[in-house]
Design an enzyme around this catalytic site. Structure first.
Site, mmCIF file in Angstrom:
data_model
loop_
_atom_site.group_PDB
_atom_site.id
_atom_site.type_symbol
_atom_site.label_atom_id
_atom_site.label_comp_id
_atom_site.label_asym_id
_atom_site.label_seq_id
_atom_site.Cartn_x
_atom_site.Cartn_y
_atom_site.Cartn_z
ATOM 1 N N CYS A 1 -18.029 11.208 11.450
ATOM 2 C CA CYS A 1 -18.411 12.008 12.614
ATOM 3 C C CYS A 1 -17.401 13.121 12.853
ATOM 4 C CB CYS A 1 -18.521 11.118 13.847
ATOM 5 S SG CYS A 1 -16.960 10.383 14.366
ATOM 6 N N CYS B 1 -0.804 12.999 13.815
ATOM 7 C CA CYS B 1 0.125 13.044 14.941
ATOM 8 C C CYS B 1 -0.426 12.344 16.176
ATOM 9 C CB CYS B 1 0.461 14.493 15.275
ATOM 10 S SG CYS B 1 -0.942 15.461 15.884
ATOM 11 N N CYS C 1 -5.894 13.113 14.336
ATOM 12 C CA CYS C 1 -4.876 13.622 13.416
ATOM 13 C C CYS C 1 -3.773 12.587 13.208
ATOM 14 C CB CYS C 1 -4.301 14.924 13.977
ATOM 15 S SG CYS C 1 -3.082 15.702 12.888
ATOM 16 N N CYS D 1 11.264 -14.223 -19.166
ATOM 17 C CA CYS D 1 10.659 -13.557 -18.012
ATOM 18 C C CYS D 1 9.668 -14.514 -17.361
ATOM 19 C CB CYS D 1 9.969 -12.266 -18.442
ATOM 20 S SG CYS D 1 9.055 -11.442 -17.123
ATOM 21 N N CYS E 1 11.428 -8.964 -16.768
ATOM 22 C CA CYS E 1 11.584 -7.970 -17.828
ATOM 23 C C CYS E 1 11.118 -6.610 -17.312
ATOM 24 C CB CYS E 1 10.822 -8.391 -19.077
ATOM 25 S SG CYS E 1 9.027 -8.303 -18.943
ATOM 26 N N CYS F 1 11.353 23.102 5.576
ATOM 27 C CA CYS F 1 12.046 24.382 5.403
ATOM 28 C C CYS F 1 11.030 25.453 4.994
ATOM 29 C CB CYS F 1 13.137 24.247 4.352
ATOM 30 S SG CYS F 1 14.019 25.791 4.000
#
Length: 562
Positions: free
Chosen positions: A491, A498, A496, A310, A333, A396
């Site tokens: 503050c 979005c 957000c 390795c 490894c 969903c």
């Protein structure tokens, strides 16, 4: 019969040459012996003719020994070795020719079977249901020849890599060749070790790629292919092969010239520039050739096992315990890869190949080899979430599902629901239940969204618990994406996920980076945090010792006393 007769004639000729060489060697030895006998007789006669007085003197020295002609003996020995070796070389050649014939026959059969499979898949369902049991196309060596096959693809890859072998860093190379049909189904593969040290210098990557290309074109010619398209994933090599750029290095120029000579032996042979991911077969075979050079066999109590070093921990590890990264096929490894991936996941990023200057990402599906399944599921969910913009995410509403989807779920719904375009009905891609895209509740078939809200004024139990917790924790709802936001520190200006900006106190939107309300910009509780008072160490005062005068001992003076 002709081949057998030729072999018998060859054996007879070789036997005759062997007997003639042995007879010539025997004759040469007899001539040497006769010459030595004649010399001895001549010396004896000359001694007999000398006067008797000379007998009192010391005997004359014996004639110098003249060795026989060793050059002739050596040449004869070499000729005999060549004669003895020639039958084995001839047998090996016949075997190689037979193997090539088998490869050609196997290639022809694969091409035939794949063409037949494509034709069967294109048959109309009605025809297949009526005549499918009798539909056949027997394989014929005259009708399906690989030399007449069209659209065959040739993939070649040459790799040079620095690997660890028993704590020693060495440079190794490998070549991978793959021949595929027009649909990229693998029909022939080959791998070969590449000698990377040339005159004390390590071969360049360009030279390795050209060596692989020469090997691939040679294999195609050996299989009697007449028309191929070979693919290159390096723009510079593509310019060399197409004569757009003349290489400045003489070794590279010689290899490019060799590629051009091999191209002329085909009826049609043209290059094509593709992305590195396209030549995945050849890349894997080249990497396999490298791995075969860096592993060694070790005898154990249970038999033999192959070890590999390795490059991270420098431990000798079983080949079965080595993890290969898909994109670059670098190997480490499993223990080291587990630690590497865990550290990256804790930092919130996906793991990449630990090899220096390698940007290949570790496939999330391969995490299952060294991580718990629940962690892999969480990471898969995070990757899926990060791939969908926040505004496009749809979950969903069924509690037992909660699958993540994008707004493109509409494309999936309209294939099974005729009124999907006019309504807000959407079909979950996981549980396959319908839900309302506007209300984010199970689909209300005979009710509009407004009627449903009027008939269900109270939210569900789970939503009530969430709203209660939000009021208690003073969380705020983003009016654009409806996600909950918590102010931990800083503050009241909230951005957000979005992208919507608003005031955390009243929810008013920020426009042009300015607040539209008169709320204070910050609250000292979220700006200034009290620093904890330092804990001072407790020092217990030691009782003062009283010094007494003991007869016979000198009087000691305590500190601070005279």
């Amino acid at each position: 019969m002709d081949d057998r007769g030729d072999a018998e004639d060859l054996q007879a000729i070789l036997a005759e040459q062997r007997s003639e060489l042995l007879a010539a060697k025997t004759l040469d030895s007899d001539l040497d012996m006769a010459f030595n006998l004649q010399m001895k007789e001549a010396l004896t006669a000359s001694l007999a003719l000398q006067p008797s007085s000379s007998t009192s003197r010391s005997p004359p020295p014996s004639p110098p020994y003249e060795p026989k002609d060793e050059v002739l003996d050596l040449a004869a020995a070499f000729m005999l070795e060549d004669v003895e070796r020639f039958p084995q070389e001839y047998e090996d050649h016949e075997r190689s020719v037979l193997e090539v014939k088998k490869l050609k026959a196997d290639l022809d059969r694969r091409i035939h079977d794949q063409k037949f499979a494509v034709d069967v898949s294109n048959l109309p369902e009605e025809y297949w249901s009526e005549y499918g049991d009798e539909y056949e196309r027997p394989y014929c060596t005259d009708g399906s020849s690989s030399s007449k096959a069209e659209g065959l693809r040739l993939y070649c890859k040459g790799l040079i890599s620095e690997e660890m072998i028993k704590n020693v860093k060495v440079a190794v190379g490998g070549i991978g060749v793959a021949i595929c049909d027009p649909r990229d189904n693998l029909i022939f593969e080959a791998k070969k070790n590449l000698e990377v040290l040339i005159e004390g210098e390590i071969m360049s990557n360009e030279a390795a790629e050209l060596e692989a290309l020469c090997e691939g074109l040679s294999k195609a010619l050996t299989l009697d292919l007449k028309s191929v398209t070979f693919f290159i994933d390096n723009d510079k090599l593509y310019q060399y092969v197409t004569n757009e750029v003349i290489p400045g290095n003489s070794k590279i120029a010689a290899l490019v010239n060799q590629v051009a000579l091999l191209q002329r032996k085909f009826e049609s042979c043209r290059p094509s520039l593709v992305a590195p991911s396209v030549i995945k077969f050849a890349f894997k075979f080249a990497r396999d050739a490298i791995v075969s050079q860096i592993s060694w066999c070790v005898k154990t109590h249970s038999g033999k096992s192959f070890k590999e070093t390795c490059a991270i921990c420098f431990e000798e590890t079983d080949v079965a315990r080595m993890f290969s990264i898909d994109g670059c096929l670098h190997r480490y490894c499993i223990s080291c890869m587990k630690k590497h991936v865990e550290v990256k996941l804790l930092s919130g990023t996906l793991a990449q190949c630990p090899h220096e200057a390698c940007n290949s990402e570790v496939n999330i599906d391969s995490y299952e080899q060294f991580l718990a399944p629940n962690i892999v599921a969480v990471m898969s969910q995070r990757i899926k979430e990060s791939s969908i913009p926040v505004r496009e995410r749809v979950y969903c509403p069924y509690p037992k599902c909660s699958a993540l989807m994008s707004r493109k779920v509409f494309e999936y719904t309209k294939t099974s629901y005729a009124g999907a375009l006019e309504s807000a009905a959407r079909k979950c891609m996981k549980c396959h239940y319908y839900f309302c895209f506007e209300c984010m509740v199970p689909w209300h078939y005979k009710l509009s969204c407004e009627e449903y809200k009027n008939s269900h004024p109270f939210p569900l139990k789970e939503d009530q618990l969430l709203n209660s917790l939000a009021r208690k924790k003073q969380w705020r709802n983003c009016k654009k994406c409806n996600h909950m936001v918590e102010l931990a520190q800083g503050c009241n200006h909230i951005t957000c996920r979005c992208g919507h900006q608003f005031c955390y106190t009243c929810g008013a939107e920020w426009k042009y980076k300015k607040q539209t309300c008169s709320c204070p910009l910050w609250d000292e509780r979220f700006i200034i945090h009290e620093q904890p008072h330092p804990v001072l160490p407790i020092i217990h005062e030691q009782p003062r010792q009283v010094q007494r005068n003991v007869p016979g001992l000198p009087r000691q003076v305590l500190p601070g006393k005279r």
